[in-house]
Design an enzyme around this catalytic site. Structure first.
Site, short mmCIF file in Angstrom:
data_model
loop_
_atom_site.label_atom_id
_atom_site.label_comp_id
_atom_site.label_asym_id
_atom_site.label_seq_id
_atom_site.Cartn_x
_atom_site.Cartn_y
_atom_site.Cartn_z
N ARG A 24 0.83 -1.21 0.00
CA ARG A 24 0.00 0.00 0.00
C ARG A 24 0.86 1.25 0.00
O ARG A 24 2.06 1.21 0.26
CB ARG A 24 -0.91 0.02 1.24
CG ARG A 24 -0.12 -0.04 2.55
CD ARG A 24 -1.03 -0.13 3.75
NE ARG A 24 -0.24 -0.22 4.98
CZ ARG A 24 -0.55 0.38 6.13
NH1 ARG A 24 -1.65 1.11 6.22
NH2 ARG A 24 0.20 0.24 7.19
N THR A 135 11.81 3.65 8.94
CA THR A 135 11.44 3.02 7.69
C THR A 135 11.87 3.85 6.48
O THR A 135 11.67 5.07 6.45
CB THR A 135 9.92 2.80 7.63
OG1 THR A 135 9.53 1.94 8.71
CG2 THR A 135 9.50 2.16 6.32
N LYS A 160 15.06 0.34 8.17
CA LYS A 160 14.16 -0.72 7.73
C LYS A 160 13.75 -0.40 6.29
O LYS A 160 12.96 0.51 6.05
CB LYS A 160 12.94 -0.80 8.64
CG LYS A 160 11.98 -1.93 8.29
CD LYS A 160 10.87 -1.99 9.31
CE LYS A 160 9.86 -3.08 8.99
NZ LYS A 160 8.78 -3.15 9.98
N LYS A 162 12.00 -0.94 2.81
CA LYS A 162 10.84 -1.59 2.21
C LYS A 162 11.16 -2.01 0.77
O LYS A 162 11.63 -1.20 -0.04
CB LYS A 162 9.64 -0.63 2.20
CG LYS A 162 9.12 -0.29 3.59
CD LYS A 162 8.40 -1.44 4.24
CE LYS A 162 7.71 -1.01 5.53
NZ LYS A 162 6.97 -2.12 6.16
N ASP A 190 12.41 -5.34 4.69
CA ASP A 190 11.01 -5.73 4.89
C ASP A 190 10.35 -5.93 3.54
O ASP A 190 10.14 -4.98 2.80
CB ASP A 190 10.27 -4.66 5.70
CG ASP A 190 8.87 -5.11 6.11
OD1 ASP A 190 8.49 -6.26 5.77
OD2 ASP A 190 8.17 -4.33 6.77
N GLU A 218 12.44 -9.38 6.81
CA GLU A 218 11.11 -9.51 7.40
C GLU A 218 10.09 -9.98 6.37
O GLU A 218 10.00 -9.42 5.28
CB GLU A 218 10.69 -8.16 7.99
CG GLU A 218 9.34 -8.16 8.68
CD GLU A 218 9.05 -6.83 9.35
OE1 GLU A 218 7.91 -6.65 9.83
OE2 GLU A 218 9.96 -5.96 9.39
N ASP A 243 6.39 -11.70 10.41
CA ASP A 243 5.54 -10.58 10.85
C ASP A 243 4.08 -10.93 10.62
O ASP A 243 3.38 -11.40 11.52
CB ASP A 243 5.92 -9.30 10.11
CG ASP A 243 5.07 -8.11 10.51
OD1 ASP A 243 4.31 -8.21 11.49
OD2 ASP A 243 5.14 -7.06 9.84
N LYS A 267 3.42 -7.04 17.16
CA LYS A 267 2.73 -5.76 16.98
C LYS A 267 1.41 -5.82 17.74
O LYS A 267 0.65 -6.78 17.59
CB LYS A 267 2.47 -5.48 15.50
CG LYS A 267 3.72 -5.21 14.68
CD LYS A 267 3.40 -4.96 13.22
CE LYS A 267 4.66 -4.67 12.42
NZ LYS A 267 4.40 -4.55 10.97
N CYS A 295 5.17 -1.54 14.87
CA CYS A 295 3.90 -0.85 14.87
C CYS A 295 3.39 -0.73 13.44
O CYS A 295 4.14 -0.94 12.48
CB CYS A 295 4.01 0.54 15.51
SG CYS A 295 5.19 1.64 14.68
N ASP A 321 11.22 -1.42 16.39
CA ASP A 321 10.76 -0.79 15.14
C ASP A 321 9.51 0.02 15.46
O ASP A 321 8.40 -0.33 15.08
CB ASP A 321 10.48 -1.87 14.09
CG ASP A 321 9.90 -1.30 12.80
OD1 ASP A 321 10.28 -0.17 12.43
OD2 ASP A 321 9.06 -1.98 12.17
N ASP A 323 8.80 3.45 14.82
CA ASP A 323 9.08 4.75 14.20
C ASP A 323 7.84 5.51 13.77
O ASP A 323 7.96 6.57 13.15
CB ASP A 323 10.00 4.55 12.99
CG ASP A 323 9.35 3.69 11.90
OD1 ASP A 323 8.36 3.00 12.18
OD2 ASP A 323 9.86 3.70 10.76
#
Length: 364
Positions: A24, A135, A160, A162, A190, A218, A243, A267, A295, A321, A323
């Site tokens: 997303r 991130t 982290k 993406k 991730d 991840e 995750d 989480k 989160c 994590d 952030d």
């Protein structure tokens, strides 16, 4: 201190830059805020994001779940009877983990207020200062490199990254960031379920052979593909973290039994709140499996709750994590946990320490 009612609000906070993953793109935090009121006048605060692509929760479903299923069970409940309350919340319905989490966070906030102590102390104590990563959203390579360098300049020592959009470009993204950052920050990858098991092995072996050192990777495969996760874990040197594959204690036990991953990401919005997060940390510690606490796109309300859990369960939760507040354009909360770039500090204020939430729009 007994629960008299539960109210709702909507909180909108723009992000500094769009948050982009394989699943997303988001430009602002838009979360449901829960306020649990008591007969003694204290208010407990909780928060839930609508993360339909991960938890299945929407704004409407969060409100309906709390209003129609959770609230009727909690009216009149004594905050001192914490275990009973969390049992009532978790047993109110199936799924709806974010709705449960928001109410649990508010109840734990009140529990701390009841005993006039910060939540982390009631959960076992610990060092009230922790350090988070930040991130780096998936984007054009040059943009990701620039964002990574900017984060390092801001003092972040873990990034982290993406990926998961295009495996060939993903490999080049990581190589470029690794070369630019050098040894100034640890790199966490991730994938957000963006690769198949074979693609993950290919990508990670390619990066390893190129000398790219990653702290962890991840969720490289689909959430329900534990066999695929195990396939990857067995074939690469880089630690693999689960995750979206892990929501609750039962899934943690199965993942550990299968040896499908090396690390577990906790989480609160997946676990349904603090009570199950603590159970997962305890199970993982028993089996000497490391945990990260993470989160969704949340503000410093619910992230504060995760911080308290991280501090109290630091023997199991070794990676942070959290952030979300650093990604927001401003902090709407007065009081509570102090978020200063990579450094997060818990105060001695009772519960979560939240005094006021600015810009909150009440929902009738």
């Amino acid at each position: 201190m007994k629960i008299t009612d539960i109210r709702f609000g909507m909180l909108r906070v723009p992000l500094k830059t769009p948050f982009k993953t394989a699943l997303r793109t988001v430009e602002a935090v838009e979360d449901i805020i829960v306020m649990v009121n008591t007969d003694s006048g204290e208010v407990g605060y909780g928060e839930a994001p609508a993360t339909a692509v991960i938890t299945g929760d929407t704004h409407g479903s969060i409100i309906d779940a709390i209003r129609d299923y959770i609230t009727p069970r909690l009216i009149g409940a004594d905050i001192a009877d914490l275990n009973r309350i969390t049992h009532l919340i978790q047993g109110s319905m199936e799924k709806n983990s974010s709705a449960k989490a928001a109410v649990e966070i508010a109840v734990y906030d009140l529990w701390g207020q009841l005993y006039n102590a910060p939540l982390y102390r009631l959960l076992g104590g610990g060092d009230p200062v922790i350090t988070t990563d930040i991130t780096i959203s998936v984007d054009y390579i040059d943009k990701m490199v620039a964002d990574s360098l900017a984060a390092v300049e801001r003092g972040f020592e873990s990034l982290k990254i993406k990926v998961g959009k295009d495996i060939g470009v993903d490999i080049e993204r990581v190589k470029a960031i690794h070369a630019a950052v050098e040894d100034r920050a640890l790199l966490r990858l991730d994938v957000n379920q963006g690769w198949t098991a074979k693609q993950a092995v290919y990508a990670l072996q390619t990066l390893e052979n190129a000398g790219v050192r990653l702290e962890l990777v991840e969720q490289p495969v689909k959430a329900n593909d534990l066999d695929g996760m195990k396939y990857v874990t067995e074939r690469v040197h880089t630690p693999i973290m689960a995750d979206e594959s892990v929501f609750g204690p039962t899934e943690v036990i199965e993942l550990i039994r299968m040896r499908a991953a090396d690390i577990i990401n906790i989480k609160l919005m997946k676990t349904g709140g603090i009570s199950n997060a603590i159970r997962i940390a305890d199970i993982a510690e028993m089996y000497q499996v490391e945990c990260m606490i993470g989160c969704m796109l949340e503000t410093s309300i619910s992230v504060a709750a995760a911080v308290h859990v991280a501090v109290a369960k630091s023997s199991a939760i070794t990676k942070i994590d959290l952030d979300g507040p650093s990604l927001c354009a401003f902090n709407p909360v007065e009081g509570g946990v102090i978020f200063n770039e990579s450094e997060i500090t818990v105060t001695d204020a009772p519960g979560l320490g939240i005094r006021e939430i600015r810009g909150l729009e009440l929902i009738a």
